[in-house]
Design a protein around this motif. Structure first.
Motif, PDB file in Angstrom:
ATOM      1  N   CYS A  22       6.763   0.871  -1.700  1.00  0.00           N
ATOM      2  CA  CYS A  22       6.813   0.070  -2.919  1.00  0.00           C
ATOM      3  C   CYS A  22       8.128   0.381  -3.620  1.00  0.00           C
ATOM      4  O   CYS A  22       8.326   1.499  -4.099  1.00  0.00           O
ATOM      5  N   ALA A  23       9.019  -0.610  -3.634  1.00  0.00           N
ATOM      6  CA  ALA A  23      10.304  -0.453  -4.307  1.00  0.00           C
ATOM      7  C   ALA A  23      10.145  -0.834  -5.770  1.00  0.00           C
ATOM      8  O   ALA A  23       9.667  -1.927  -6.082  1.00  0.00           O
ATOM      9  N   ALA A  24      10.539   0.079  -6.644  1.00  0.00           N
ATOM     10  CA  ALA A  24      10.359  -0.133  -8.082  1.00  0.00           C
ATOM     11  C   ALA A  24      11.702  -0.292  -8.770  1.00  0.00           C
ATOM     12  O   ALA A  24      12.640   0.456  -8.504  1.00  0.00           O
ATOM     13  N   GLN A  69       6.513   9.989  -3.587  1.00  0.00           N
ATOM     14  CA  GLN A  69       7.649   9.248  -4.128  1.00  0.00           C
ATOM     15  C   GLN A  69       8.929   9.870  -3.611  1.00  0.00           C
ATOM     16  O   GLN A  69       8.969  11.061  -3.304  1.00  0.00           O
ATOM     17  N   ASP A  70      10.001   9.080  -3.557  1.00  0.00           N
ATOM     18  CA  ASP A  70      11.298   9.655  -3.223  1.00  0.00           C
ATOM     19  C   ASP A  70      11.825  10.410  -4.437  1.00  0.00           C
ATOM     20  O   ASP A  70      11.291  10.310  -5.535  1.00  0.00           O
ATOM     21  N   ASN A  71      12.874  11.183  -4.243  1.00  0.00           N
ATOM     22  CA  ASN A  71      13.390  12.032  -5.322  1.00  0.00           C
ATOM     23  C   ASN A  71      13.870  11.215  -6.520  1.00  0.00           C
ATOM     24  O   ASN A  71      13.797  11.681  -7.654  1.00  0.00           O
ATOM     25  N   ALA A  72      14.369  10.040  -6.275  1.00  0.00           N
ATOM     26  CA  ALA A  72      14.866   9.201  -7.365  1.00  0.00           C
ATOM     27  C   ALA A  72      13.746   8.487  -8.100  1.00  0.00           C
ATOM     28  O   ALA A  72      14.003   7.819  -9.113  1.00  0.00           O
ATOM     29  N   LYS A  73      12.530   8.629  -7.585  1.00  0.00           N
ATOM     30  CA  LYS A  73      11.350   7.975  -8.199  1.00  0.00           C
ATOM     31  C   LYS A  73      11.492   6.465  -8.226  1.00  0.00           C
ATOM     32  O   LYS A  73      10.962   5.789  -9.111  1.00  0.00           O
ATOM     33  N   THR A  74      12.196   5.920  -7.226  1.00  0.00           N
ATOM     34  CA  THR A  74      12.344   4.470  -7.168  1.00  0.00           C
ATOM     35  C   THR A  74      11.527   3.846  -6.053  1.00  0.00           C
ATOM     36  O   THR A  74      11.403   2.617  -5.984  1.00  0.00           O
ATOM     37  N   THR A  75      10.989   4.674  -5.182  1.00  0.00           N
ATOM     38  CA  THR A  75      10.175   4.156  -4.083  1.00  0.00           C
ATOM     39  C   THR A  75       8.896   4.974  -3.981  1.00  0.00           C
ATOM     40  O   THR A  75       8.927   6.200  -3.958  1.00  0.00           O
ATOM     41  N   LEU A  76       7.792   4.283  -3.923  1.00  0.00           N
ATOM     42  CA  LEU A  76       6.479   4.895  -3.758  1.00  0.00           C
ATOM     43  C   LEU A  76       6.009   4.641  -2.329  1.00  0.00           C
ATOM     44  O   LEU A  76       6.229   3.551  -1.797  1.00  0.00           O
ATOM     45  N   ASP A  87     -10.648   0.137   6.118  1.00  0.00           N
ATOM     46  CA  ASP A  87      -9.412   0.210   5.329  1.00  0.00           C
ATOM     47  C   ASP A  87      -8.749  -1.164   5.204  1.00  0.00           C
ATOM     48  O   ASP A  87      -7.769  -1.312   4.465  1.00  0.00           O
ATOM     49  N   THR A  88      -9.260  -2.149   5.915  1.00  0.00           N
ATOM     50  CA  THR A  88      -8.703  -3.491   5.854  1.00  0.00           C
ATOM     51  C   THR A  88      -8.813  -4.046   4.445  1.00  0.00           C
ATOM     52  O   THR A  88      -9.898  -4.090   3.862  1.00  0.00           O
ATOM     53  N   ALA A  89      -7.673  -4.444   3.884  1.00  0.00           N
ATOM     54  CA  ALA A  89      -7.635  -4.943   2.507  1.00  0.00           C
ATOM     55  C   ALA A  89      -6.212  -5.361   2.170  1.00  0.00           C
ATOM     56  O   ALA A  89      -5.272  -5.076   2.908  1.00  0.00           O
ATOM     57  N   MET A  90      -6.081  -6.015   1.028  1.00  0.00           N
ATOM     58  CA  MET A  90      -4.766  -6.230   0.436  1.00  0.00           C
ATOM     59  C   MET A  90      -4.471  -4.990  -0.396  1.00  0.00           C
ATOM     60  O   MET A  90      -5.296  -4.587  -1.224  1.00  0.00           O
ATOM     61  N   TYR A  91      -3.323  -4.392  -0.169  1.00  0.00           N
ATOM     62  CA  TYR A  91      -2.921  -3.188  -0.879  1.00  0.00           C
ATOM     63  C   TYR A  91      -1.865  -3.528  -1.919  1.00  0.00           C
ATOM     64  O   TYR A  91      -0.889  -4.216  -1.629  1.00  0.00           O
ATOM     65  N   TYR A  92      -2.083  -3.012  -3.122  1.00  0.00           N
ATOM     66  CA  TYR A  92      -1.195  -3.287  -4.244  1.00  0.00           C
ATOM     67  C   TYR A  92      -0.615  -1.993  -4.790  1.00  0.00           C
ATOM     68  O   TYR A  92      -1.305  -0.984  -4.909  1.00  0.00           O
ATOM     69  N   CYS A  93       0.644  -2.058  -5.160  1.00  0.00           N
ATOM     70  CA  CYS A  93       1.314  -0.977  -5.858  1.00  0.00           C
ATOM     71  C   CYS A  93       1.213  -1.257  -7.355  1.00  0.00           C
ATOM     72  O   CYS A  93       1.315  -2.409  -7.777  1.00  0.00           O
ATOM     73  N   ALA A  94       1.029  -0.216  -8.148  1.00  0.00           N
ATOM     74  CA  ALA A  94       0.935  -0.384  -9.590  1.00  0.00           C
ATOM     75  C   ALA A  94       1.697   0.725 -10.296  1.00  0.00           C
ATOM     76  O   ALA A  94       1.839   1.837  -9.768  1.00  0.00           O
ATOM     77  N   ALA A  95       2.161   0.433 -11.495  1.00  0.00           N
ATOM     78  CA  ALA A  95       2.847   1.429 -12.324  1.00  0.00           C
ATOM     79  C   ALA A  95       2.190   1.487 -13.701  1.00  0.00           C
ATOM     80  O   ALA A  95       1.505   0.557 -14.104  1.00  0.00           O
TER      81      ALA A  95
END
Length: 118
Positions: A22-24, A69-76, A87-95
């Motif tokens: 997840c790119a933030a 997360q990466d060190n820059a906290k920009t990618t989860l 485990d089949t599902a739509m997966y969502y990233c959230a902040a």
């Protein structure tokens, strides 16, 4: 304004592995992965608190999934091992994820990425 873009979903056989990303953009903090299967309610899968790196996992994925997360906290990331058909599902990233007393929920959401396990 926070924008989240997921990637890495796909089809995998039971027992296999996938890694979601997840790119933030913007100041994204206290992030998490959620999933929603057809006919089921959305559930929080894995949460990470940005400042402390404290993590929380749903019982159904403990020991199999790892959030990071990466060190820059920009990618989860969500590393998913020993995948199961359930485990089949739509997966969502959230902040800006918070516990509201009953469940986890986020303020900002990505568009989702499909994971299918057969």
């Amino acid at each position: 304004h926070v924008q989240l873009v997921e990637s890495g979903g796909g089809s995998e056989q039971a027992g296999g592995s996938l890694r979601l990303s997840c790119a933030a953009s913007g100041f994204a903090y206290n992030m998490g992965w959620f999933r929603q299967a057809p006919g089921k309610e959305r559930e929080g899968v894995a949460i990470i608190y940005t400042g402390s790196n404290l993590t929380f996992y749903a019982d159904s994925v403990k020991g199999r999934f790892t959030i990071s997360q990466d060190n820059a906290k920009t990618t989860l990331y969500l590393q998913m091992n020993s995948l199961k058909p359930e485990d089949t599902a739509m997966y969502y990233c959230a902040a800006d994820v918070r516990w509201n007393g009953d469940e986890w929920s986020g303020t900002y959401w990505g568009q989702g990425t499909q994971v299918t396990v057969s």
